[in-house]
Design an enzyme around this catalytic site. Structure first.
Site, PDB file in Angstrom:
ATOM      1  N   SER A  61      -7.044  32.035  41.057  1.00 27.94           N
ATOM      2  CA  SER A  61      -5.735  33.486  41.636  1.00 27.94           C
ATOM      3  C   SER A  61      -4.912  31.823  42.293  1.00 27.94           C
ATOM      4  O   SER A  61      -3.607  32.451  41.827  1.00 27.94           O
ATOM      5  CB  SER A  61      -5.614  34.871  42.347  1.00 27.94           C
ATOM      6  OG  SER A  61      -6.775  35.552  41.913  1.00 27.94           O
TER       7      SER A  61
ATOM      8  N   THR B 112       5.567  42.245  44.275  1.00 28.77           N
ATOM      9  CA  THR B 112       4.933  43.348  44.795  1.00 28.77           C
ATOM     10  C   THR B 112       6.360  43.878  46.078  1.00 28.77           C
ATOM     11  O   THR B 112       6.110  42.761  47.130  1.00 28.77           O
ATOM     12  CB  THR B 112       3.876  43.891  44.179  1.00 28.77           C
ATOM     13  OG1 THR B 112       2.965  42.873  43.393  1.00 28.77           O
ATOM     14  CG2 THR B 112       3.338  44.846  44.698  1.00 28.77           C
TER      15      THR B 112
ATOM     16  N   GLY C 173       8.817  36.713  33.411  1.00 31.90           N
ATOM     17  CA  GLY C 173       8.479  35.112  31.955  1.00 31.90           C
ATOM     18  C   GLY C 173       7.232  34.781  32.625  1.00 31.90           C
ATOM     19  O   GLY C 173       6.326  34.372  31.795  1.00 31.90           O
TER      20      GLY C 173
ATOM     21  N   ALA D  66       1.618  33.595  33.722  1.00 30.77           N
ATOM     22  CA  ALA D  66       0.042  33.892  34.455  1.00 30.77           C
ATOM     23  C   ALA D  66      -1.278  35.114  33.494  1.00 30.77           C
ATOM     24  O   ALA D  66      -1.808  34.595  34.289  1.00 30.77           O
ATOM     25  CB  ALA D  66       0.349  34.537  36.139  1.00 30.77           C
TER      26      ALA D  66
ATOM     27  N   GLN E 169     -36.262  46.065  24.261  1.00 25.50           N
ATOM     28  CA  GLN E 169     -34.787  46.101  23.465  1.00 25.50           C
ATOM     29  C   GLN E 169     -33.997  46.855  24.524  1.00 25.50           C
ATOM     30  O   GLN E 169     -32.274  46.248  23.791  1.00 25.50           O
ATOM     31  CB  GLN E 169     -35.102  47.112  23.090  1.00 25.50           C
ATOM     32  CG  GLN E 169     -35.813  46.556  22.486  1.00 25.50           C
ATOM     33  CD  GLN E 169     -36.418  47.899  20.925  1.00 25.50           C
ATOM     34  OE1 GLN E 169     -36.258  49.556  20.599  1.00 25.50           O
ATOM     35  NE2 GLN E 169     -37.708  47.640  19.320  1.00 25.50           N
TER      36      GLN E 169
ATOM     37  N   LEU F 140     -30.096  42.424  37.098  1.00 25.05           N
ATOM     38  CA  LEU F 140     -30.903  41.731  38.012  1.00 25.05           C
ATOM     39  C   LEU F 140     -30.743  43.352  39.348  1.00 25.05           C
ATOM     40  O   LEU F 140     -32.003  42.232  40.256  1.00 25.05           O
ATOM     41  CB  LEU F 140     -29.505  40.909  39.028  1.00 25.05           C
ATOM     42  CG  LEU F 140     -30.019  38.814  38.355  1.00 25.05           C
ATOM     43  CD1 LEU F 140     -28.981  39.372  36.404  1.00 25.05           C
ATOM     44  CD2 LEU F 140     -29.596  38.538  38.942  1.00 25.05           C
ATOM     45  N   GLY F 141     -31.326  43.693  38.223  1.00 28.66           N
ATOM     46  CA  GLY F 141     -32.352  44.761  40.124  1.00 28.66           C
ATOM     47  C   GLY F 141     -31.321  44.968  41.300  1.00 28.66           C
ATOM     48  O   GLY F 141     -30.549  44.413  40.951  1.00 28.66           O
TER      49      GLY F 141
ATOM     50  N   GLU G  57      -0.733  41.838  38.468  1.00 32.07           N
ATOM     51  CA  GLU G  57      -0.556  40.864  37.273  1.00 32.07           C
ATOM     52  C   GLU G  57      -0.180  42.273  36.564  1.00 32.07           C
ATOM     53  O   GLU G  57      -0.612  41.684  34.796  1.00 32.07           O
ATOM     54  CB  GLU G  57      -1.233  39.730  36.409  1.00 32.07           C
ATOM     55  CG  GLU G  57      -1.332  38.899  37.673  1.00 32.07           C
ATOM     56  CD  GLU G  57      -0.274  37.940  37.633  1.00 32.07           C
ATOM     57  OE1 GLU G  57       0.254  37.427  36.736  1.00 32.07           O
ATOM     58  OE2 GLU G  57      -0.704  36.830  38.151  1.00 32.07           O
TER      59      GLU G  57
ATOM     60  N   PHE H  27       7.068  54.634  29.586  1.00 31.14           N
ATOM     61  CA  PHE H  27       7.728  53.970  31.169  1.00 31.14           C
ATOM     62  C   PHE H  27       9.202  54.998  30.872  1.00 31.14           C
ATOM     63  O   PHE H  27       9.396  54.895  32.436  1.00 31.14           O
ATOM     64  CB  PHE H  27       8.616  52.735  31.235  1.00 31.14           C
ATOM     65  CG  PHE H  27       6.733  52.174  30.778  1.00 31.14           C
ATOM     66  CD1 PHE H  27       5.906  51.729  32.441  1.00 31.14           C
ATOM     67  CD2 PHE H  27       7.184  50.763  30.384  1.00 31.14           C
ATOM     68  CE1 PHE H  27       5.204  51.016  31.728  1.00 31.14           C
ATOM     69  CE2 PHE H  27       5.707  50.297  29.642  1.00 31.14           C
ATOM     70  CZ  PHE H  27       5.537  50.194  30.595  1.00 31.14           C
TER      71      PHE H  27
END
Ligand SMILES: Cc1cc2nc3c(=O)[nH]c(=O)nc-3n(C[C@H](O)[C@H](O)[C@H](O)COP(=O)(O)OP(=O)(O)OC[C@H]3O[C@@H](n4cnc5c(N)ncnc54)[C@H](O)[C@@H]3O)c2cc1C
Length: 392
Positions: A98, A139, A245, A250, A287, A346-347, A371, A391
């Protein structure tokens, strides 16, 4: 944390699609992450601190402005090299990726594309070397998915602009020297302004108590009658398309980065499945565990092909914003699901900082939100294929 034994999966020989330069750039980033990020990152995530000592290394592997021309201090690489660097960094940690994404695509990119020659000369070399760090303020507390509604504004005072408002959730804010800030002028048109630490009335309080991206510093940007010199306005693009843009660039990097996080979770779970024995056999022989691993490598491989193709389109200047949205949404979703499945494999060990999976899992909760959220990217695809705007 366990030693970093990462071996990158490449089930469809994607390496054959890469040039020698791509592989050199990728391998240098991979080695750097193993040497300088993996040994310290869990500790920094636990402490909720950004490891500032890695800034020089990020600059050396070309993570600050990979595609910015060399004349401005960038690495002058193509879009696939840029993507591979992001993949390798996020293989280490999404928070570190980031920091690099913000510096490159959200700070250097707008100065390079929308700035004057003087602004490029003044800021880009220092940002490329990591001498200065930057942040991107779009933001606001009341405007996240709908940034066009922003209320941060500036007035023309004759010899300077007067900036007022506040930004929230800003990566790198607590330590950045430079902020690219999006604000409306008196006519309500969005422009980018370069705000520097030290300007009177500008503060950057840190955001605490995050369970995600803990090794990345997040904060607010507060502007209380900040006098911004007129030469700090980015003159060459305005309107919402200007910040969008930057977000295209990003988000493209995030699409690659998410593959890195997914690869790390898959590789860790695969190794663990061969070492951990229950009921007298390695758990990888059951399995149900094979189903998880087989589905993980299938999804990673699909994402690799999608993203490589997007890189080719970007190199040709043909990738659309909607294509980038699809890759960001698909790959982050793929990675978050793999992290969750790998964690279960991995328990109990999967919830500890001995392994990277839980950290990736928590980090990806931010990556799927910032983003453009998962749902917003779906609506962008919906708009693109139907021509109907959800929107409005
Ligand atoms: C760790 C972190 C770092 C960040 N870094 C930066 C940064 O550096 N710079 C910056 O400017 N921002 C940054 N952000 C902000 C990020 O981009 C926003 O959080 C994101 O855009 C979502 O905005 P919001 O949080 O206000 O959610 P909201 O917009 O309030 O959304 C809430 C929910 O409503 C949904 N929603 C909203 N609108 C619609 C709609 N039309 N239809 C259907 N569903 C909808 C969303 O998908 C979401 O699920 C960061 C965020 C985080 C968490």
């Amino acid at each position: 944390m366990k030693p970093d034994l990462f071996e990158a999966p490449d089930y469809y020989n994607i390496d054959e699609l890469l040039t020698e330069e791509h592989k050199l750039v990728r391998d240098a980033a991979r080695e750097w992450v193993k040497r300088d990020v993996s040994p310290i990152i869990e500790d920094y995530a636990q402490k909720a601190e950004f490891p500032e000592q890695i800034i020089g290394g990020l600059a050396e592997i070309g993570a600050f402005g990979p595609y910015i021309p060399e004349e401005y201090g960038g690495a002058g690489l193509d879009q696939i090299s840029y993507g591979l660097i992001m993949q390798e960094i996020e293989r280490g940690d999404s928070g570190v990726r980031s920091t690099a994404s913000v510096q490159s695509s959200l700070v250097m990119y707008p100065i390079w594309k929308y700035g004057t020659e003087e602004q490029r000369q003044k800021y880009l070399p220092k940002l490329a070397s990591g001498e200065w760090m930057g942040c991107f303020g779009l933001t606001e507390p009341d405007h996240g998915s709908n940034p066009g509604g922003m209320v941060t504004n500036f007035k023309n005072m004759g010899d300077h602009y007067l900036l007022n408002g506040a930004k929230m959730w800003i990566s790198n804010a607590p330590f950045a020297q430079v902020a690219v800030v999006w604000a409306k002028n008196e006519e309500g048109r969005i422009h980018g302004l370069i705000v520097e630490r030290g300007m009177e009335g500008f503060s950057t309080p840190e955001t605490h108590n995050k369970w995600s991206l803990r090794a990345s510093a997040t904060g607010e940007l507060i502007f209380d009658n900040v006098k911004v010199p007129k030469e700090n306005l980015l003159p060459n693009k305005s309107g919402l398309g200007a910040p969008l843009g930057c977000l295209d660039s990003a988000r493209y990097g995030i699409a690659w980065g998410a593959i890195g996080a997914a690869m790390d979770c898959y590789d860790t779970a695969l190794r663990y499945s061969k070492e951990r024995t229950q009921f007298g056999k390695p758990i990888g022989q059951f399995q149900l565990q094979q189903k998880k691993l087989a589905e993980m490598i299938t999804e990673i491989t699909k994402a690799q092909v999608l993203t490589w193709r997007l890189g080719v389109l970007r190199n040709d200047g043909k990738a659309t914003s909607a294509q980038i949205s699809m890759a960001k949404r698909n790959n982050v979703d793929m990675a978050i699901n793999i992290a969750r499945e790998a964690r279960q494999m991995l328990g109990g060990m999967g919830i500890t900082g001995e392994y990277s999976i839980m950290r990736h899992s928590m980090n990806l909760e931010s990556v799927i939100t910032y983003e453009g959220t998962h749902d917003i990217h779906l609506l962008i695809t919906g708009l693109d294929i139907t021509g109907l705007n959800a929107f409005k």
